[in-house]
Design an enzyme around this catalytic site. Structure first.
Site, PDB file in Angstrom:
ATOM      1  CB  SER A 260      -0.944  -0.051   1.208  1.00 32.87           C
ATOM      2  OG  SER A 260      -1.972   0.871   1.065  1.00 32.87           O
TER       3      SER A 260
ATOM      4  CG  ASP B 178      -6.334  -3.831  -3.622  1.00 33.35           C
ATOM      5  OD1 ASP B 178      -7.160  -2.909  -3.466  1.00 33.35           O
ATOM      6  OD2 ASP B 178      -5.119  -3.700  -3.375  1.00 33.35           O
TER       7      ASP B 178
ATOM      8  CG  HIS C 238      -5.766  -2.204   0.007  1.00 26.04           C
ATOM      9  ND1 HIS C 238      -4.757  -2.175  -0.933  1.00 26.04           N
ATOM     10  CD2 HIS C 238      -5.329  -1.419   1.041  1.00 26.04           C
ATOM     11  CE1 HIS C 238      -3.766  -1.405  -0.499  1.00 26.04           C
ATOM     12  NE2 HIS C 238      -4.095  -0.939   0.690  1.00 26.04           N
TER      13      HIS C 238
HETATM   14  N1  LIG Z   1      -5.162  -0.931   6.665  1.00 22.01           N
HETATM   15  C1  LIG Z   1      -3.849  -0.451   6.390  1.00 22.01           C
HETATM   16  C2  LIG Z   1      -3.563  -0.332   4.948  1.00 22.01           C
HETATM   17  C3  LIG Z   1      -4.253   0.808   4.279  1.00 22.01           C
HETATM   18  O1  LIG Z   1      -3.719   0.977   3.013  1.00 22.01           O
HETATM   19  C4  LIG Z   1      -3.578   0.812   7.150  1.00 22.01           C
HETATM   20  O2  LIG Z   1      -4.453   1.265   7.870  1.00 22.01           O
HETATM   21  O3  LIG Z   1      -2.484   1.331   7.074  1.00 22.01           O
END
Ligand SMILES: N[C@@H](CCO)C(=O)O
Ligand SMILES: CC(=O)SCCNC(=O)CCNC(=O)[C@H](O)C(C)(C)COP(=O)(O)OP(=O)(O)OC[C@H]1O[C@@H](n2cnc3c(N)ncnc32)[C@H](O)[C@@H]1OP(=O)(O)O
EC number: 2.3.1.31
Length: 363
Positions: A145, A311, A344
């Site tokens: 991410s 995702d 995701h």
């Molecule tokens: N759930 C993760 C990934 C979000 O892209 C976060 O809160 O950092």
């Protein structure tokens, strides 16, 4: 497991993409394993939006396991018996690195006086940390991410610093839809009467309601419809019949409220504004004259891109776009779309195929 926790105080101000510089920068980080004598076994793990340096250590606020304990540790895919793992809290965040809650020169929290930062600014801080640790070239930089954005940014802007670049569930630029979701969250924070223009640190009440709503909306984007249906369906929460009111009748409502309120206990609302902004500004092609392939011109690193079929936030097409650019730049790149039902956040969950890809790529 626990890592060695440290805080680096940068001696020089950090220049920022916005044109200003940040003085007295602190970078909080954890290390695991032992750095080899020739310093060739270091892996930098970059965290996502609300992550932190506690990649494989118990979180000091929540008491929960590190966010990637399933991936990082002795004998695990990122094997701390072999590799020296470094994970730092990004600047702008709130777990020890300089951010809006840090004290400015006048002894008061920066709040909204903190400069708007970019992903490249975060990576500039990480590179300063690598310099301080005497690590010239990483065995690998790894991130999911927003962590993947940092890995790409490091590869593009400091190409000599990493031999392998592993990018999971990420993108080279934030889409209109992703900017839109972030804006929704920011507006929820700023509409909270306790936000007070960001100057809430000394107040009794914090903008928890707004931050919780922001997290609830964001959390939906981290999951898949299939996962929500599988977990909750239309099941009611602790009741036999609908209340004909606006209580959390449905399990999914109760779950989201829980995720939202839990988030406010571990995260700073202003940091949420700054980090989402940095993600929205991320556009690697724009930084390199408008052509993504040019961002990777002359790279000698090997790349691996991983996406998940469920995702919809950073869909496979985003990873393919990066792979095409790497191909055009003549870079060594492998790519895999993994099948996982969780959406995701699959990169944080039990996906054995991901473990195999990570382990194989690092070797
Ligand atoms: N759930 C993760 C990934 C979000 O892209 C976060 O809160 O950092
Ligand atoms: C990547 C980085 O750099 S780090 C940042 C990443 N970390 C996070 O995002 C943490 C917050 N996010 C999560 O926990 C995400 O939900 C996930 C996807 C990562 C975890 O997924 P899962 O392990 O499948 O957990 P799930 O989403 O089901 O949530 C479980 C929690 O919801 C609670 N819950 C489940 N159903 C309900 C319900 N009906 N009502 C209220 N609470 C509920 C559980 O009790 C559990 O609570 P706990 O976490 O205090 O033990």
């Amino acid at each position: 497991m626990s890592g060695a926790s440290q805080v680096l105080q940068l001696t020089d101000p950090l220049p920022l993409d916005g044109g200003s510089e940040l003085a007295q920068v602190e970078i909080a980080y954890e290390t695991y394993g032992t750095l080899a004598d020739d310093r060739s076994n270091a892996i930098l793990i970059c965290h996502a939006l609300t992550g932190d340096q506690y990649v494989a250590s118990t979180h000091p606020v929540t008491g929960k396991p590190g966010w990637w304990e399933r991936m990082v540790g002795p004998g695990k895919p990122i094997d701390t018996d072999r590799y020296f793992v470094v994970c730092a809290n990004v600047i702008g965040s709130c777990m020890g690195s300089s951010g809006p809650a840090s004290l400015a020169a006048d002894g008061k929290p920066y709040a909204m006086r903190f400069p708007v930062i970019t992903i490249r600014d975060m990576v500039r801080g990480l590179v300063a940390l690598l310099d301080a640790l005497g690590i010239e070239r990483l065995h690998a930089v790894v991130g999911g991410s927003m962590g993947g954005m940092q890995a790409l940014s490091l590869a593009a802007n400091w190409p000599e610093r990493a031999t392998r670049v592993l990018v999971i569930a990420s993108t080279s630029r934030h889409s209109a839809q992703n900017i839109a979701f972030h804006e929704l969250g920011r507006q929820a924070v700023m509409a909270d009467p306790n936000w007070c223009g960001g100057d809430y640190y000394a107040a009794d009440a914090q903008p928890d309601s707004g931050l919780a709503v922001a997290r609830m909306a964001a959390h939906i984007t981290y999951l898949s419809e299939e996962a929500l249906t599988e977990k909750f369906g239309r099941n009611l929460q602790d009741r036999e019949t609908k209340s004909f009111g606006f209580d959390a009748d449905f399990q999914v409502e109760s779950y989201l409220r829980y995720q939202g309120s839990g988030f406010t206990r571990r995260f700073d609302a202003n940091s949420y504004l700054y980090i989402t902004r940095a993600m929205d500004y991320f556009d690697l092609a724009e930084e390199h004259g408008g052509k993504l392939a040019d961002a990777f011109a002359g790279t000698t690193a090997r790349f691996c891109l991983v996406s998940f079929d469920s995702d919809w936030l950073y869909p496979t097409s985003e990873s393919r776009h990066v792979v095409h650019a790497l191909n055009a730049a003549g870079a060594a790149v492998s790519f895999v779309e993994l099948s996982a039902p969780h959406g995701h956040d699959s990169f944080l969950l039990d996906v054995p195929a991901l473990d195999r890809v990570v382990k194989g790529f690092l070797e």
